[in-house]
Design an enzyme around this catalytic site. Structure first.
Site, mmCIF file in Angstrom:
data_model
loop_
_atom_site.group_PDB
_atom_site.id
_atom_site.type_symbol
_atom_site.label_atom_id
_atom_site.label_comp_id
_atom_site.label_asym_id
_atom_site.label_seq_id
_atom_site.Cartn_x
_atom_site.Cartn_y
_atom_site.Cartn_z
ATOM 1 N N TYR A 1 -6.101 0.288 -21.424
ATOM 2 C CA TYR A 1 -6.001 1.373 -20.443
ATOM 3 C C TYR A 1 -7.328 1.578 -19.710
ATOM 4 C CZ TYR A 1 -4.752 5.568 -18.005
ATOM 5 O OH TYR A 1 -4.483 6.454 -16.999
ATOM 6 N N PHE B 1 -4.954 -0.757 12.284
ATOM 7 C CA PHE B 1 -3.730 -1.358 11.733
ATOM 8 C C PHE B 1 -2.683 -0.247 11.604
ATOM 9 C CE2 PHE B 1 -1.281 -2.580 7.879
ATOM 10 C CZ PHE B 1 -0.732 -3.754 8.355
ATOM 11 N N ASP B 2 -1.393 -0.589 11.529
ATOM 12 C CA ASP B 2 -0.364 0.468 11.594
ATOM 13 C C ASP B 2 -0.460 1.498 10.471
ATOM 14 O OD1 ASP B 2 0.706 -1.242 9.669
ATOM 15 O OD2 ASP B 2 2.559 -1.668 10.756
ATOM 16 N N ASP C 1 -12.430 -2.466 7.694
ATOM 17 C CA ASP C 1 -11.083 -2.690 7.166
ATOM 18 C C ASP C 1 -10.973 -4.215 7.099
ATOM 19 O OD1 ASP C 1 -8.435 -3.003 6.619
ATOM 20 O OD2 ASP C 1 -7.679 -1.891 8.347
ATOM 21 N N ALA D 1 -9.258 -6.781 5.488
ATOM 22 C CA ALA D 1 -8.165 -7.504 4.840
ATOM 23 C C ALA D 1 -8.337 -9.019 4.980
ATOM 24 C CB ALA D 1 -6.829 -7.069 5.429
ATOM 25 N N LYS E 1 -3.892 -10.105 1.329
ATOM 26 C CA LYS E 1 -4.114 -11.189 2.280
ATOM 27 C C LYS E 1 -5.148 -12.151 1.679
ATOM 28 C CE LYS E 1 -2.413 -7.751 4.965
ATOM 29 N NZ LYS E 1 -2.610 -6.318 4.887
ATOM 30 N N HIS F 1 8.962 0.885 13.444
ATOM 31 C CA HIS F 1 9.463 -0.489 13.367
ATOM 32 C C HIS F 1 10.036 -0.865 12.004
ATOM 33 C CE1 HIS F 1 5.250 -0.277 12.401
ATOM 34 N NE2 HIS F 1 5.301 -1.429 11.770
HETATM 35 C C1 PLP Z 1 -2.360 -5.174 5.403
HETATM 36 C C2 PLP Z 1 -3.401 -4.397 6.051
HETATM 37 C C3 PLP Z 1 -3.668 -3.077 5.659
HETATM 38 C C4 PLP Z 1 -2.851 -2.340 4.618
HETATM 39 O O1 PLP Z 1 -2.852 -2.992 3.424
HETATM 40 P P1 PLP Z 1 -1.599 -3.005 2.419
HETATM 41 O O2 PLP Z 1 -2.103 -3.808 1.289
HETATM 42 O O3 PLP Z 1 -0.458 -3.622 3.149
HETATM 43 O O4 PLP Z 1 -1.313 -1.591 2.053
HETATM 44 C C5 PLP Z 1 -4.696 -2.415 6.297
HETATM 45 N N1 PLP Z 1 -5.398 -3.000 7.267
HETATM 46 C C6 PLP Z 1 -5.163 -4.267 7.677
HETATM 47 C C7 PLP Z 1 -5.986 -4.866 8.757
HETATM 48 C C8 PLP Z 1 -4.147 -4.997 7.097
HETATM 49 O O5 PLP Z 1 -3.898 -6.233 7.523
#
Ligand code: PLP
Length: 475
Positions: free
Chosen positions: A75, A127-128, A218, A220, A261, A453
């Site tokens: 844990y 990002f969305d 951000d 990813a 990613k 979407h």
């Molecule tokens: C995928 C992504 C996110 C969100 O991440 P999740 O793991 O899908 O919650 C944030 N910013 C960017 C640029 C992304 O590609």
């Protein structure tokens, strides 16, 4: 000119395979109808080639699975956590790392701990989910993409950059005091997977320090951005992708990262921080909502896969082959008569549906129409990035403000499809390009208020009965 196979050679072979479903045309038509003409509602076993997302869809390696077997599920203080912390701490150089189950959990925790209602979060492009999480804390997301991004056809190397002049005038202008965060998305997923240059990241850092505004990445696709920097920015030609990624993290105060990613795993993410007070606030929120600070909603075996994944993803042989494979795919699609956002990025190909389907006006959603046709003709699933996703609708779900472009994103999962699969997609696209007027437009039937979407339902304007059916006015 064919791409040299010495450039696209993946530095791995395939040990475990998964069959893919191949449906008949009538089965696909029925499946799409039942899905409310929204590919998000399709079952994965109705899809032949799934290019909806590159998120959590990659293949793991033998080393990752071997590590997963060693996962420590204690844990608190699990061995797997310390392995993850060592890798991620070393990659980013941040003193504080908080694990989260995926990127958006990190966004929510960071924004609730850092942003106040009424503040502005500035980005090259949100990002969305990032956009939604900024709004959920009562702050305002504002995108300042560089002017070069508006020209889809130009081959400018860093169209993911932020507009530095616009950022500076915002910071020095009447709204300057409201800016609570600058968040740079690398690569710029919302804008054609275009990379951000190190010069741009550095200049943003200087502006943020001068105006005492927190500066986050951000990140990813930290490795893919690093690869493109190494290829396109002269000062970094001799740096490894890992060194470039590390330098990018060092330019900022912290980061939120979805590891679905470039973590080469199905789940995971982290927040990286320099500031001890902010870390304490985020950690309290993390423990209350995600899990204890040594697992953050992840299992020990996930942490093991991720620790190995972030090591594998910066391999120049892997990144070079993936970039070359996407470039080759772009070339095939372009030769078939379908234009794509230039220059090609790595994680996705962005089709210019507006240009391919001039007989459809934005309120008939040409990007969505092309996406549906790819499914009907080839069982291919992809994502619209046009007026359905970004446009403004009225109460009756009619389009009032179209998106600037009508695009379709073909996301490419990591280590999953071979060049042969991508050739198949290019062939289906070539058939559509030979007779684009048979592609029907769509109308919205029902739509949720936020993140439309994902759950929107539609119907075709005219039943596309055969290859010569013509819908909409002739251009
Ligand atoms: C995928 C992504 C996110 C969100 O991440 P999740 O793991 O899908 O919650 C944030 N910013 C960017 C640029 C992304 O590609």
């Amino acid at each position: 000119m064919p791409v040299d196979p010495r450039r696209t050679l993946p530095p791995y072979r395939i040990k475990v395979v998964e069959p893919i479903p191949i449906l008949g045309a009538e089965e696909r038509r029925l499946a799409l109808e039942q899905a409310g003409y929204n590919p998000f509602n399709l079952r994965a076993d109705q899809i032949t080639i799934d290019l909806l997302s590159d998120s959590g869809t990659g293949a793991t390696s033998a080393q990752q699975e071997a590590a997963a077997a060693l996962g420590d599920e204690s844990y608190a203080g699990a061995r797997s956590w310390f392995r993850f912390l060592d890798e991620v701490g070393d990659l980013t150089g941040y003193p504080h790392i908080l694990p989260v189950h995926q990127g958006r959990a990190g966004e929510r925790i960071l924004f609730t701990s850092l942003l106040k209602p009424g503040q502005i979060c500035v980005s090259n492009t949100h990002f969305d989910t990032t956009h939604a999480n900024v709004k959920l804390v009562g702050a305002e997301p504002r995108d300042l993409p560089c002017p070069e991004a508006a020209d889809l056809d130009s081959s400018e190397p860093f169209k993911g950059n932020i507009d530095l002049a616009a950022l500076e005038s915002l910071l020095t202008g009447p709204d300057g005091h409201r800016v609570g965060l600058v968040l740079m998305t690398i690569t710029n997923n919302g804008l054609g997977a275009q990379p951000v240059s190190m010069a741009n990241l550095e200049a943003v850092g200087e502006l943020c320090r001068r105006h005492r505004v927190p500066y986050f990445l951000d990140a990813a696709r930290f490795a893919e951005n690093a690869w493109l920097v190494g290829q396109r920015e002269a000062a970094y030609r001799d740096w490894t992708p890992r060194q470039i990624a590390n330098r990018a993290f060092q330019l900022a105060d912290g980061c939120v990262v979805s590891l679905k990613k470039d973590g080469l795993s199905a789940i995971g993410g982290f927040i990286g921080l320099r500031d001890g007070d902010l870390h304490a606030r985020c950690e309290a929120n993390l423990i209350a909502t995600e899990g204890f600070s040594t697992y953050g909603g992840l299992a020990g075996h996930d942490l093991e896969r991720l620790a190995q994944g972030v090591r594998e993803v910066v391999d120049p042989a892997y990144l070079g082959a993936r970039a070359a494979s996407t470039a080759r795919f772009a070339q095939l699609v372009n030769e078939a008569g379908v234009e794509t956002v230039q220059p090609a990025g790595i994680h996705a190909l962005y089709l210019n549906a507006g240009r391919l389907l001039p007989h459809l006006s934005p309120d008939q959603f040409p990007g969505h129409s092309l996406g549906c046709q790819l499914y009907l003709d080839g069982g291919i699933r992809c994502a619209e990035l046009g007026s359905l996703y970004l446009g403004g609708l009225d109460e009756q779900h009619r389009l009032v403000t179209p998106a600037p472009f009508e695009l379709v994103r073909l996301a490419i999962p990591r280590r999953v499809y071979t060049d042969t699969h991508l050739e198949y997609v290019a062939a289906i696209l070539a058939d559509i390009a030979k007779d684009p007027e048979r592609v029907s437009g769509y109308r919205i039937v029902s739509s949720p208020p936020l993140l439309r979407h994902f759950k929107v339902r539609l119907e075709p304007l005219a039943a596309a009965t055969g290859p010569t059916t013509r819908v909409g006015p002739k251009p």
